[in-house]
Design a protein around this motif. Sequence first.
Motif, mmCIF file in Angstrom:
data_model
loop_
_atom_site.group_PDB
_atom_site.id
_atom_site.type_symbol
_atom_site.label_atom_id
_atom_site.label_comp_id
_atom_site.label_asym_id
_atom_site.label_seq_id
_atom_site.Cartn_x
_atom_site.Cartn_y
_atom_site.Cartn_z
ATOM 1 N N LYS A 138 52.812 41.451 26.538
ATOM 2 C CA LYS A 138 52.736 42.568 27.470
ATOM 3 C C LYS A 138 51.604 42.287 28.446
ATOM 4 O O LYS A 138 50.434 42.382 28.105
ATOM 5 N N LEU A 139 51.974 41.904 29.667
ATOM 6 C CA LEU A 139 50.972 41.548 30.658
ATOM 7 C C LEU A 139 50.314 42.805 31.229
ATOM 8 O O LEU A 139 50.928 43.863 31.295
ATOM 9 N N PRO A 140 49.074 42.704 31.647
ATOM 10 C CA PRO A 140 48.379 43.880 32.176
ATOM 11 C C PRO A 140 49.034 44.394 33.450
ATOM 12 O O PRO A 140 49.644 43.638 34.207
ATOM 13 N N ALA A 141 48.908 45.696 33.664
ATOM 14 C CA ALA A 141 49.484 46.309 34.862
ATOM 15 C C ALA A 141 48.592 45.973 36.052
ATOM 16 O O ALA A 141 47.637 46.688 36.365
ATOM 17 N N THR A 142 48.899 44.865 36.698
ATOM 18 C CA THR A 142 48.048 44.370 37.800
ATOM 19 C C THR A 142 48.888 44.195 39.058
ATOM 20 O O THR A 142 48.987 43.103 39.604
ATOM 21 N N GLN A 143 49.486 45.256 39.481
ATOM 22 C CA GLN A 143 50.352 45.197 40.652
ATOM 23 C C GLN A 143 49.558 44.828 41.903
ATOM 24 O O GLN A 143 48.494 45.381 42.154
ATOM 25 N N GLN B 79 44.793 39.549 38.605
ATOM 26 C CA GLN B 79 45.842 39.850 39.583
ATOM 27 C C GLN B 79 46.455 38.571 40.142
ATOM 28 O O GLN B 79 47.463 38.617 40.825
ATOM 29 N N LEU B 80 45.814 37.453 39.839
ATOM 30 C CA LEU B 80 46.390 36.135 40.125
ATOM 31 C C LEU B 80 46.318 35.319 38.854
ATOM 32 O O LEU B 80 45.232 35.055 38.328
ATOM 33 N N LEU C 204 57.773 33.842 26.909
ATOM 34 C CA LEU C 204 56.880 33.640 28.052
ATOM 35 C C LEU C 204 57.639 33.867 29.358
ATOM 36 O O LEU C 204 57.130 34.495 30.292
ATOM 37 N N THR C 205 58.862 33.373 29.421
ATOM 38 C CA THR C 205 59.692 33.561 30.607
ATOM 39 C C THR C 205 59.916 35.042 30.883
ATOM 40 O O THR C 205 59.765 35.504 32.017
ATOM 41 N N ASP C 206 60.268 35.789 29.849
ATOM 42 C CA ASP C 206 60.507 37.228 30.019
ATOM 43 C C ASP C 206 59.238 37.944 30.487
ATOM 44 O O ASP C 206 59.284 38.828 31.350
ATOM 45 N N SER D 241 58.412 39.770 34.373
ATOM 46 C CA SER D 241 58.098 41.182 34.576
ATOM 47 C C SER D 241 56.688 41.405 35.122
ATOM 48 O O SER D 241 56.291 42.542 35.372
ATOM 49 N N TYR D 242 55.924 40.343 35.298
ATOM 50 C CA TYR D 242 54.545 40.447 35.789
ATOM 51 C C TYR D 242 54.544 40.877 37.259
ATOM 52 O O TYR D 242 55.322 40.370 38.064
ATOM 53 N N GLU D 243 53.646 41.801 37.619
ATOM 54 C CA GLU D 243 53.632 42.349 38.969
ATOM 55 C C GLU D 243 52.517 41.773 39.843
ATOM 56 O O GLU D 243 52.358 42.172 40.995
ATOM 57 N N GLY D 244 51.745 40.842 39.286
ATOM 58 C CA GLY D 244 50.712 40.197 40.071
ATOM 59 C C GLY D 244 51.243 38.939 40.743
ATOM 60 O O GLY D 244 52.441 38.669 40.755
#
Length: 548
Positions: free
Chosen positions: A330-335, A478-479, A497-499, A503-506
């Motif tokens: 679950k990647l951090p919410a870093t839009q 964020q990068l 990892l692909t999934d 879904s990562y927003e950064g």
Amino acid sequence: MSPTPAFLTCTDLSFAWPDGTPVLDDFQLTVGPGRTGLIGVNGCGKSTLLKLFAGQLQPAEGRLSVAGTVGHLPQDVTLDVALRVDEVLGIHETRTALHAIEAGQATEENFTAVGDDWDVEERALATLDQLGLGRIGLDRTVGELSGGECVLLRLAALLLARPDVLLLDEPTNNLDLRARRRLYAAVESWSGVMVLVSHDRELLERVDQIADLRDGEVRWYGGNFTEYEELLAAEQEAAERMVRVAEADVQRQKRELSEAQMKLARRKRYGQKMYDTKREPKIIMNARKRAAQESAGKHHIMHAEKLAGARERLDQAAEAVRDDDEIRIKLPATQVPPGRRVLTLSDVRLVHGASVPGEWELRGPERIALVGGNGSGKTTLLRTIAGQVAPVSGEALTHVPTRFLPQRLDAEVLDDERSVVENVARFAPHATNNLIRARLAHFLFRGARADRPAGTLSGGERFRAALAALLLAEPAPQLLMLDEPTNNLDLASVRQLTDALASYEGALLVASHDVPFLESIGITRWLLLDGALRPTTAEEVRESLWHT
């Protein structure tokens, strides 16, 4: 090679790490001639087994036998940067003596050093050329080579030594497609014993049999990886059918037990009524009561045993169905808003010669694929952006929190002496122990596994621990910059990892030779580093890297 057939065998083998973590217990295996693909989830003991066969580790118990000479290519090839190519190949002394004889120093010592190996230079150069390293020659130093070239150089040394047994651990890590093609050819031409640990499907298509290491045991499947998948799918379908049959049998036995208990309860009530109304002599009623109790007991035992047997068959059927744990990232919410400036490169010239002329920008949640051959400077560029290496000229500026996951997870990422929990805590000093452990559980480090020293982890486990540390770092990135992220991961972990990255927003900047992986994470821009940075496409990448 030895005229007698080579083989590897281990009997009643046990091995545990110094902290007591078991890896193999009462393990049995025999490997004969041919190419064997050894597969299994990260941490099951594949690399450990190769190190045991290579003599780098010693078993706690059991016997291990190797018939023939052994060559081992480890997962992470580390060479002294000061070594010359001919030293890595193991021919430096022979070559020095040969040159001395040619210069007129015909001493007994020099002739002894050469022996019968008068064509050593020709064979060495031919082997290097076979692996696409002909241009590097024999006099350059390791420090002038890329990570992929070091892997091929180490493989060249093994091929030149002609061992009877060749052990390869993730040999395609860090190799571009052209280099992989040459390695595939070397594997296909191998005629001795080969044990190959890899997650590279293309490479596993070239083996003669698959050895699937699971739960401390090996199951054999004849044929390549595609044939293995077909056989495994058929096995799993049959196993799932058996589970359904066993589940139905358990339900049937439960119903029969319940019905039997109801019948016996009715009989008991009827007997009690007869006793209360005294319709028969007391001695007869007592005899009937005893008989009913015995019958009830027998019926209950019989049905209970049938139910227990049905449940045991269900357990056995369920064990045959694979349900391997997979990492849940679950990647951090870093839009990152569209158009926001994330990275700027201004006339950057790298230490190894590649350059980024003019001004180049990364904006918004772009997904950049950085591709190029071994030695083109991809890793150097990422390290320059991360601030680990200074450019020769120009400037690299990041405008958002950035995290970099390198190819080699050295002490900058993981301290081998610290536990997994302690390593993650270094990057997130304000996070609670409970939060860290909760995050690590998503990466399959639960309970005591999270307390294992990083030095005892497999390659895939080290990647999981490093990725957890990167994602829990403060501030959240964020990068994300990833250098060959699929190296050392099993196929299930690559899917996860692909999934997660999809879904990562950064913003993403990923260097990889794995084109299908890059395509699966929604790359928006492809950049080829070949002397200078320039735009390209996935189709051009495939064409240019496979073209010989």
